[in-house]
Write an enzyme that holds these catalytic residues in place. Structure first.
Site, PDB file in Angstrom:
ATOM      1  NE  ARG A 156       5.580  52.905  31.727  1.00  0.00           N
ATOM      2  CZ  ARG A 156       5.352  51.706  31.181  1.00  0.00           C
ATOM      3  NH1 ARG A 156       6.349  51.029  30.640  1.00  0.00           N
ATOM      4  NH2 ARG A 156       4.150  51.190  31.160  1.00  0.00           N
ATOM      5  CD  GLU A 173       8.722  55.695  25.755  1.00  0.00           C
ATOM      6  OE1 GLU A 173       7.638  55.213  25.373  1.00  0.00           O
ATOM      7  OE2 GLU A 173       9.516  55.079  26.459  1.00  0.00           O
ATOM      8  CG  HIS A 228       7.756  51.608  25.180  1.00  0.00           C
ATOM      9  ND1 HIS A 228       7.336  52.576  26.062  1.00  0.00           N
ATOM     10  CD2 HIS A 228       7.439  50.427  25.760  1.00  0.00           C
ATOM     11  CE1 HIS A 228       6.789  52.000  27.125  1.00  0.00           C
ATOM     12  NE2 HIS A 228       6.843  50.689  26.959  1.00  0.00           N
TER      13      HIS A 228
END
Ligand code: 8YV
Length: 323
Positions: free
Chosen positions: A239, A268, A287
């Site tokens: 993360r 994000e 991601h």
């Protein structure tokens, strides 16, 4: 009686939902180009029996307090830091995640980032595409070796272990740091345990696979980057918030470490104005750790199986049991 309503916070191909159409009524957020707005999520959650959510959806106390019908939140991810697990438990709402099915795919991406940064793969590709290849010289785009180096894995869970297995295939030495020591992993791989600071000092490459918790928030801070070698590469597939991004930017700019490969960011999505994107020694991905066709399919199926179990009065296949 009407079928239970499941709100799906992204578009999912019909072929996955069709086998469940006689049991559930699905409503999906259809727009690919923007995430479901908070007010829509809050409003739909009030009527839903189940949610199929993603890591960028904030399933917090406010949402859960208004979701009077909600019985299950099925998160399309192994991480669940986007969900208030304690609040859900208090309200008797089951939370499920998607462990195991994405382990190898995420470990593959950690390695892809490591290889791409160490061997300057993107830079070299741009070099050819931009028509700069006019000559050959001994150290043109020379990177650093991966084989026979030491990889330091921070977070020895399922994905950490899968990364370590890959590292063994590359004849690397594996050291790791984890909240608790894992004797079985140490013997099986083998891997050696190190304190966090010692790992940073010793490893040639540092890979973060820790879940985001209060203790791991900004774990990789200015001090951490100073402990690393100047030749070190930092990889993050966990993360973004486990990293102090301003400190990482400084460390990369001042060449305190050599490069970084990042799949995750604190907020994000990021855009191309993000300071880390501009750095030539940093690879930034959107991601995509678990994003293979096979794995995303299995993750969706597992989410649907969990929803079916809980709404059918049975135990979830992969419940989240602790915050
Ligand atoms: C998710 C992830 O697929 O599993 C996780 O925790 O971060 C990824 O695998 C992605 O975040 C989409 O929900």
């Amino acid at each position: 009686m009407a079928e239970p309503l499941i709100y799906v916070t992204r578009r999912i191909p019909d072929s996955y939902l069709e086998p469940y159409q006689d049991r559930f009524h699905f409503e999906c957020w259809e727009k690919e180009e923007e995430p479901v707005p908070r007010e829509v999520l809050l409003e739909r959650a009030q009527h839903a029996d189940g949610l199929l959510s993603m890591v960028s959806d904030r399933i917090d106390g406010e949402l859960l307090a208004h979701a009077s019908q909600l019985k299950v939140v099925s998160n399309l991810a192994v991480g669940y830091d986007n969900i208030d697990i304690i609040e859900a438990k208090k309200r008797g709402i089951t939370v499920t995640n998607t462990p195991d099915v994405l382990t190898d795919t995420t470990a593959d991406l950690a390695f892809a980032l490591l290889m791409a940064t160490a061997r300057k793969v993107l830079e070299a590709s741009d070099f050819v595409k931009e028509n700069q290849w006019k000559n050959w010289s001994p150290f043109l785009l020379a990177g650093s070796d991966i084989h026979h180096k030491t990889i330091g894995i921070v977070g020895m869970g399922r994905i950490g272990e899968a990364i370590a297995r890959r590292a063994k295939g590359f004849d690397m030495d594996v050291i790791y740091h984890n909240r608790t020591r894992k004797q079985d992993v140490e013997e099986k791989l083998p891997a050696e345990y190190r304190g966090f600071e010692q790992l940073l000092q010793e490893a040639d490459y540092v890979v973060s696979v820790v879940p985001l918790t209060e203790e791991t928030t900004k774990l990789f801070d200015e001090r951490a980057f100073k402990y690393m070698k100047e030749t070190s590469i930092f990889i993050n597939v966990s993360r973004g918030a486990v990293v102090d991004e301003a400190a990482l930017e400084r460390a990369l700019k001042q060449k305190e470490i050599s490069a970084a490969g990042l799949d995750v960011f604190t907020n994000e999505p990021i855009d191309n104005k993000h300071p880390l994107v501009a750095l030539e020694n940093c690879i930034c991905l959107p991601h995509i750790g678990s994003a293979s066709l096979e794995t995303r399919g299995q993750m969706i199926e597992l989410c649907l199986e969990n929803l079916t179990a809980v709404l059918g009065g049975e135990s979830a296949k992969t419940p989240v049991t602790q915050a």
